[in-house]
Design a protein around this motif. Sequence first.
Motif, PDB file in Angstrom:
ATOM      1  N   PHE A  28      41.034  43.211  31.917  1.00  0.00           N
ATOM      2  CA  PHE A  28      41.536  42.520  33.104  1.00  0.00           C
ATOM      3  C   PHE A  28      42.952  42.021  32.819  1.00  0.00           C
ATOM      4  CE2 PHE A  28      36.923  41.288  34.135  1.00  0.00           C
ATOM      5  CZ  PHE A  28      36.779  42.368  34.981  1.00  0.00           C
ATOM      6  N   ASP A  29      43.788  42.850  32.241  1.00  0.00           N
ATOM      7  CA  ASP A  29      45.114  42.428  31.797  1.00  0.00           C
ATOM      8  C   ASP A  29      45.903  41.771  32.923  1.00  0.00           C
ATOM      9  OD1 ASP A  29      44.174  45.048  30.480  1.00  0.00           O
ATOM     10  OD2 ASP A  29      45.536  44.211  28.987  1.00  0.00           O
ATOM     11  N   ASN A  30      46.551  40.648  32.582  1.00  0.00           N
ATOM     12  CA  ASN A  30      47.408  39.908  33.508  1.00  0.00           C
ATOM     13  C   ASN A  30      46.639  39.374  34.723  1.00  0.00           C
ATOM     14  OD1 ASN A  30      49.721  40.384  31.903  1.00  0.00           O
ATOM     15  ND2 ASN A  30      49.981  42.388  32.848  1.00  0.00           N
ATOM     16  N   ILE A  31      45.337  39.153  34.567  1.00  0.00           N
ATOM     17  CA  ILE A  31      44.529  38.543  35.619  1.00  0.00           C
ATOM     18  C   ILE A  31      43.934  37.252  35.051  1.00  0.00           C
ATOM     19  CG2 ILE A  31      42.605  38.821  37.212  1.00  0.00           C
ATOM     20  CD1 ILE A  31      42.927  41.837  36.952  1.00  0.00           C
ATOM     21  N   THR A  32      44.215  36.139  35.693  1.00  0.00           N
ATOM     22  CA  THR A  32      43.761  34.846  35.192  1.00  0.00           C
ATOM     23  C   THR A  32      42.278  34.638  35.488  1.00  0.00           C
ATOM     24  OG1 THR A  32      45.958  33.943  35.595  1.00  0.00           O
ATOM     25  CG2 THR A  32      44.174  32.367  35.271  1.00  0.00           C
ATOM     26  N   LEU A  33      41.564  34.114  34.486  1.00  0.00           N
ATOM     27  CA  LEU A  33      40.142  33.841  34.638  1.00  0.00           C
ATOM     28  C   LEU A  33      39.906  32.356  34.872  1.00  0.00           C
ATOM     29  CD1 LEU A  33      38.574  36.013  31.788  1.00  0.00           C
ATOM     30  CD2 LEU A  33      39.229  36.686  34.091  1.00  0.00           C
ATOM     31  N   THR A  34      38.825  32.058  35.562  1.00  0.00           N
ATOM     32  CA  THR A  34      38.423  30.670  35.775  1.00  0.00           C
ATOM     33  C   THR A  34      37.455  30.246  34.669  1.00  0.00           C
ATOM     34  OG1 THR A  34      36.538  31.294  37.134  1.00  0.00           O
ATOM     35  CG2 THR A  34      38.645  30.944  38.261  1.00  0.00           C
ATOM     36  N   LEU A  35      37.148  28.964  34.634  1.00  0.00           N
ATOM     37  CA  LEU A  35      36.206  28.449  33.651  1.00  0.00           C
ATOM     38  C   LEU A  35      34.837  29.107  33.828  1.00  0.00           C
ATOM     39  CD1 LEU A  35      35.578  26.487  31.364  1.00  0.00           C
ATOM     40  CD2 LEU A  35      35.066  24.741  33.089  1.00  0.00           C
ATOM     41  N   GLU A  36      34.443  29.330  35.077  1.00  0.00           N
ATOM     42  CA  GLU A  36      33.154  29.974  35.345  1.00  0.00           C
ATOM     43  C   GLU A  36      33.112  31.365  34.733  1.00  0.00           C
ATOM     44  OE1 GLU A  36      32.560  30.886  39.401  1.00  0.00           O
ATOM     45  OE2 GLU A  36      30.437  31.441  39.178  1.00  0.00           O
ATOM     46  N   LEU A  37      34.185  32.156  34.922  1.00  0.00           N
ATOM     47  CA  LEU A  37      34.227  33.501  34.352  1.00  0.00           C
ATOM     48  C   LEU A  37      34.257  33.459  32.831  1.00  0.00           C
ATOM     49  CD1 LEU A  37      36.691  35.415  36.710  1.00  0.00           C
ATOM     50  CD2 LEU A  37      34.264  35.873  36.364  1.00  0.00           C
TER      51      LEU A  37
END
Length: 547
Positions: free
Chosen positions: A390-399
Amino acid sequence: MSESSGNTSLSSISKTAAESEKQGIPSILEPPSVAEQGTDVSPDSRLSEEEEDEEEEEEEQEKGKEKKQAAVVKKDEYEDFVYMISDEEFPENESEEDREPYDATGRTDYLAACSRFHVTPADYFMRNLMEEEILMGYYGFGPQGGRAISSVLGSNTTVTKLDLKYNSLEEDGTMAVCSMMEENCYITSLNMSHNGMKYTGSMAMEKMLQGNTTLTDLNCSGNQFNDHCAKPWAGAIRASLHLRKLDLSANEFGEDGGMELGPAIAENESLTELSLRWNHLRLDGALAIAWSLKTNQMLKKLDLAWNGFANAGAGAVGESLKFNGTLQELDLSHNRIGEEGAKLLAKGLAENETLKVLRLGDNPLTVAGMTAILLAIKQNPNNVLEELHFDNITLTLELMELLEEMCKNRPGFKVAHGGLGGVEARAQSEKQKDPMVLVKQYIDRANLRLVDFFNSIDKDKSMTVTAEELEVGLARAKVALTRDQIKDLVVRLDRDGDGEIDYGEFVYGAQQVNLAERQQKKKNLEAQKKRQEDEARMSQIIKPPES
């Protein structure tokens, strides 16, 4: 003399001749035979025989000259060179020692070819004619230089890898190389990238691949192939029975080109690696490429990055993945795939059993799209995915928490994402969490009150603790925080900025953790409800074209 007397004389002579013949006496009216003449031949007769002999000799000499002249090949009958046959080239009594030795390396032939095509010989090429690899990228051969090297490689038996990238061979040079490859049966790897082949070059490649049986690796990236060139390339892909790796990246194949290439890929039975990245594949062209995966059972690696597959193309890929049983690596990064496309792709991942590497970086997947993909992988017991990008895609705490859970249950599973700079998901350790969350979790597990924990750290009973006291107390309690995390914790809790944490500030920090947990639980419930609604709406997935 009267007429009567003349007639009487002739008749008497005739009678005399007849009587002589009866008696066996030769008549004076018959000329003597050759045998009777003997050696008594006139001088004029002897002279005519000598002239006839001389004429015969001259005729034989003329015939010999005509034969030699017939062996001369006129210059205007050949495009490239002239063979001139003379008496000096084929002396009748030439000894073996006088003849020049045959050059098996091909260097002599190469120098002669350079002279014919008016190009400067490449020393590296001559020195490596007997090696396995000739790597001559960026040499600037041009079309004529390509013809020169091709003229000697057709019969070469040592070179197996030929790299001619960035040499401006253009169409004429490409045709020469392809003609050479039709004769050569030793070269297995050929790099012709960035040489301006265009349409004529694609035609030459199609003809060459129909006959060549040894080439397994071909790189033709960056050669200005457009939709017009797709038809010959489709023919080449169909005809090739030995090619294993093909790179057509950085070209100009668009929607029409994809519609030509897709069915050919579906029919191909030799390619295991194919790159079509950096083209203009979109709409129906992208769908044709995607649907080819449903039928093709040879490809193991497919690179489709930097195209325009979008949501519809991703959905078609997802549907094909349900049936494909060979593909192991797929790159769909930079394809404008959004949340809807990610969810459709997840449907295929829920059933696929062979894909090991999936690249989806630089797509607007959204949190919901990434969550759908992760859950599809998690819920498929036969899924063998090892790398997810998932390059250059920000993740949330849930993910992040979902990834950690998956990594615990799937040893070796790696996830790269932009939020953490592309690190592996299994490296998500406690140190990357909120340090106050870790402290709160320890207090809850130990069934302690906040005041009890604070007093265990506050040795001087001042109701304040310094960074040093906090570090010692946490180490004693075996709460694994780094020194940097402790500094961050002090900065976060020290609301008045005096460099120390008092009990009130500590309680406030714990309350903030509780509040964040309640908010996260609420978000989780809302996300679960939304996923259920999405799954119900996604029951009508994109259908494949009618066969």
